[in-house]
Design an enzyme around this catalytic site. Structure first.
Site, PDB file in Angstrom:
ATOM      1  N   ALA A 175       0.826  -1.211   0.000  1.00  0.00           N
ATOM      2  CA  ALA A 175       0.000   0.000   0.000  1.00  0.00           C
ATOM      3  C   ALA A 175       0.857   1.256   0.000  1.00  0.00           C
ATOM      4  O   ALA A 175       0.498   2.272   0.594  1.00  0.00           O
ATOM      5  CB  ALA A 175      -0.919  -0.013   1.218  1.00  0.00           C
ATOM      6  N   ARG A 189      -2.266   8.874 -10.954  1.00  0.00           N
ATOM      7  CA  ARG A 189      -3.396   9.087 -11.853  1.00  0.00           C
ATOM      8  C   ARG A 189      -4.703   9.381 -11.115  1.00  0.00           C
ATOM      9  O   ARG A 189      -5.677   9.834 -11.718  1.00  0.00           O
ATOM     10  CB  ARG A 189      -3.562   7.870 -12.768  1.00  0.00           C
ATOM     11  CG  ARG A 189      -2.556   7.841 -13.910  1.00  0.00           C
ATOM     12  CD  ARG A 189      -2.747   6.624 -14.783  1.00  0.00           C
ATOM     13  NE  ARG A 189      -2.128   5.432 -14.204  1.00  0.00           N
ATOM     14  CZ  ARG A 189      -2.273   4.205 -14.681  1.00  0.00           C
ATOM     15  NH1 ARG A 189      -3.038   3.995 -15.740  1.00  0.00           N
ATOM     16  NH2 ARG A 189      -1.671   3.181 -14.112  1.00  0.00           N
ATOM     17  N   GLN A 238       8.192   2.056   3.251  1.00  0.00           N
ATOM     18  CA  GLN A 238       9.040   1.958   2.066  1.00  0.00           C
ATOM     19  C   GLN A 238       9.288   3.399   1.605  1.00  0.00           C
ATOM     20  O   GLN A 238       8.491   3.989   0.887  1.00  0.00           O
ATOM     21  CB  GLN A 238       8.365   1.153   0.952  1.00  0.00           C
ATOM     22  CG  GLN A 238       9.270   0.919  -0.254  1.00  0.00           C
ATOM     23  CD  GLN A 238       8.554   0.262  -1.421  1.00  0.00           C
ATOM     24  OE1 GLN A 238       7.326   0.338  -1.541  1.00  0.00           O
ATOM     25  NE2 GLN A 238       9.316  -0.384  -2.304  1.00  0.00           N
ATOM     26  N   THR A 258       7.915  -3.825  -6.346  1.00  0.00           N
ATOM     27  CA  THR A 258       7.159  -4.718  -5.467  1.00  0.00           C
ATOM     28  C   THR A 258       8.080  -5.701  -4.739  1.00  0.00           C
ATOM     29  O   THR A 258       7.834  -6.045  -3.576  1.00  0.00           O
ATOM     30  CB  THR A 258       6.114  -5.480  -6.276  1.00  0.00           C
ATOM     31  OG1 THR A 258       6.754  -6.084  -7.422  1.00  0.00           O
ATOM     32  CG2 THR A 258       5.008  -4.555  -6.762  1.00  0.00           C
ATOM     33  N   ASN A 306      -1.705 -11.768 -14.480  1.00  0.00           N
ATOM     34  CA  ASN A 306      -1.310 -11.842 -13.075  1.00  0.00           C
ATOM     35  C   ASN A 306      -2.164 -10.871 -12.264  1.00  0.00           C
ATOM     36  O   ASN A 306      -2.198  -9.676 -12.549  1.00  0.00           O
ATOM     37  CB  ASN A 306       0.180 -11.481 -12.961  1.00  0.00           C
ATOM     38  CG  ASN A 306       0.599 -11.205 -11.533  1.00  0.00           C
ATOM     39  OD1 ASN A 306       0.040 -11.760 -10.592  1.00  0.00           O
ATOM     40  ND2 ASN A 306       1.609 -10.364 -11.375  1.00  0.00           N
TER      41      ASN A 306
END
Length: 511
Positions: free
Chosen positions: A13, A19, A79, A85, A176
């Site tokens: 998250a 966007r 992060q 990822t 995926n």
């Protein structure tokens, strides 16, 4: 008896969601009663994970605060730089270095994901003893999504991101979903081998699968039954599309339990709402938050209820309520506003253009029209006249008004709190009640009426009103009323001792 699996959930998250063009982090955008990340955490809840780690980044403080409210046991991990990822999952595992068993990785922006699908993915992974399992889906348009590349025998060969895919790979429609189950030990080892040699210069978590395949480790693919569950959200258009899909899912589920939705396309029900069988929801209705609708209640059309309880058999029409309680067989509206702590007992009525706040309205009592009831207690079977105001605020403090049971208050009354009107008492129309009215008494608080004969003809000569008055005077010349007594004449001209509840208190005060 077999030992339960150790499970750790990692939710990604940290992304900014550029966007979305929003000051609000993407994962905090709301969708029918929960945020995007809230829906994801709910889908993972049945796994009964030993630990839940949420990787935060953009708007980290906001996301942390939200997690503290909805999932206080979750561990937020920062992060600081979004380097992919794979990098995010490595940071998450560094925060829980003793993790073993299964690590489930979920994107924080897939709100339609069902708990059953997550559970089936993890059970398939653990049952097969795989090193890694990816959730896949067949989609009509795979543009922008990572592709599942299989070998000639149908086994997973690699997962390729759209920007790194060949033309042949871009033609693949199996994608995926960004949802995975890993063996913790083998995942940690593979994360240490990730490269940034790709179009984005990031550590892709998907590259773990290629590394595991090359090492001869078993990997699996679990295909979701409904591809819409895997849809993510990148902008407001996609968010609106997800909202519509969730609306349809929620509405269909309620109709199959015995709730009537007369126009599902204009009915929006949060996932946190509860409805009993035979409830009827009419068009243009929003049920939000912790709202509960009882058996046989009718809600709508044109109603918004937030954190409101509606009892069995009650009716709410063209009204707005927040934090209110509507008792069994009570009625509200049209055009009523129930504010927090408005509580209606059984068969109570709040009618047209009535606002109620922090007040109790007793069983069978009515507030039919054009009234503000604030900070009040109204007993049973009482009637509040039209155009009344409960004057509760002195500019500094709020004060309370108490109206007893079986009371009748006149139209255009003002109750200046703190004040009480006793059981069975009446108040005359047009009164400003500033003192307590004893039980069974009638409170009258208005000036005597005085008529100035001939005023219009003298002061407004030449107007239509003056001409009408003259015609009426000429037509009435010579008329007499020989039966009128002196005391009755005084009553007609405003003697307050002769004013009864019917002189303005009754006609406009009842339905």
């Amino acid at each position: 008896m077999s030992q339960p699996h150790l499970r750790t959930v990692v939710v990604l998250a940290a992304g900014e969601g550029k966007r979305m063009k929003s000051a609000l982090p993407k994962v905090l955008h709301p969708l029918l009663g929960r945020t995007l990340v809230g829906h994801v955490l709910t889908a993972a809840a049945p796994l009964a994970a030993n630990r839940t780690v949420v990787v935060v980044g953009h708007g980290a403080d906001q996301v942390r605060a939200h997690l503290a409210e909805i999932t206080p046991d979750a561990t937020p991990v920062l992060q600081a730089e979004q380097l992919g990822t794979g990098h995010a999952v490595r940071i998450a595992l560094d925060a829980v270095p003793d993790v073993t068993g299964t690590v489930v990785v979920l994107n924080g922006d897939v709100p339609l994901l069902r708990p059953e699908t997550v559970t089936a993915l993890v059970e398939a992974h653990e049952g097969a003893g795989s090193a890694a399992t990816v959730l896949a889906a067949e989609v009509p348009d795979p543009a922008g999504l990572g592709r599942i590349v299989r070998d000639a025998d149908g086994r997973l060969e690699q997962i390729v991101e759209q920007r790194d895919a060949t033309e042949a790979q871009r033609a693949i429609r199996e994608i995926n979903a960004g949802i995975y189950a890993f063996d913790a030990v083998r995942l940690r080892d593979a994360l240490g081998k990730l490269s940034t040699d790709n179009d984005q210069g990031e550590e892709y978590l998907t590259d773990v699968f290629g590394l595991l395949v090359s090492a001869g480790e078993p990997v699996g693919v679990h295909v979701a039954a409904d591809h819409s569950e895997t849809l993510g959200c990148n902008d407001r258009v996609e968010l609106a599309a997800l909202r519509r899909l969730m609306r349809d899912r929620v509405n269909e589920a309620w109709m199959r339990t015995g709730v009537s939705l007369l126009d599902p396309e204009t009915t929006w029900i949060d996932v946190t709402v509860a409805l009993d069988r035979d409830a009827v929801v009419d068009q243009n209705t929003q049920l939000r938050g912790g709202t509960v609708i009882g058996t046989g209640a009718l809600v709508g059309p044109d109603v918004t209820l937030v954190d409101t309880v509606v009892g069995a058999g009650a009716t709410v029409i063209r009204s707005h309520a927040v934090g209110a309680e509507v008792g069994p067989n009570a009625s509200v509206g049209p055009y009523a506003y129930l504010r927090p702590a408005a509580r209606l007992a059984e068969k109570a009525k709040v009618g047209t253009f009535v606002e109620v706040k922090n007040s109790e309205i007793g069983a069978g009592s009515k507030v039919p029209h054009l009234t503000y009831v604030g900070d009040a207690t109204i007993g049973e079977q009482s009637n509040i006249g039209a155009a009344s105001v409960f004057v509760n605020y002195d500019g500094v403090n709020k004060h309370r008004t108490v109206i007893g049971s079986h009371a009748r208050t006149g139209a255009d009354n003002m109750f200046v709190a703190p004040v009480e009107v006793g059981d069975g008492a009446y108040t005359a129309a047009g009164s400003v009640i500033i003192e307590n009215v004893p039980p069974g008494a009638m409170g009258v608080a208005r000036a005597r009426q005085r008529n100035i004969e001939g005023w219009v003809v003298k002061r407004r000569a030449g107007t239509a009103a003056a001409e009408a008055a003259e015609r009426a005077r000429r037509g009435g010349e010579g008329a007499s009323n020989p039966g009128l007594t002196a005391s009755e004449g005084e009553a007609i001209h405003g003697d307050t001792e002769a004013v009864g509840p019917a002189s303005g208190a009754g006609d406009t005060a009842t339905d």
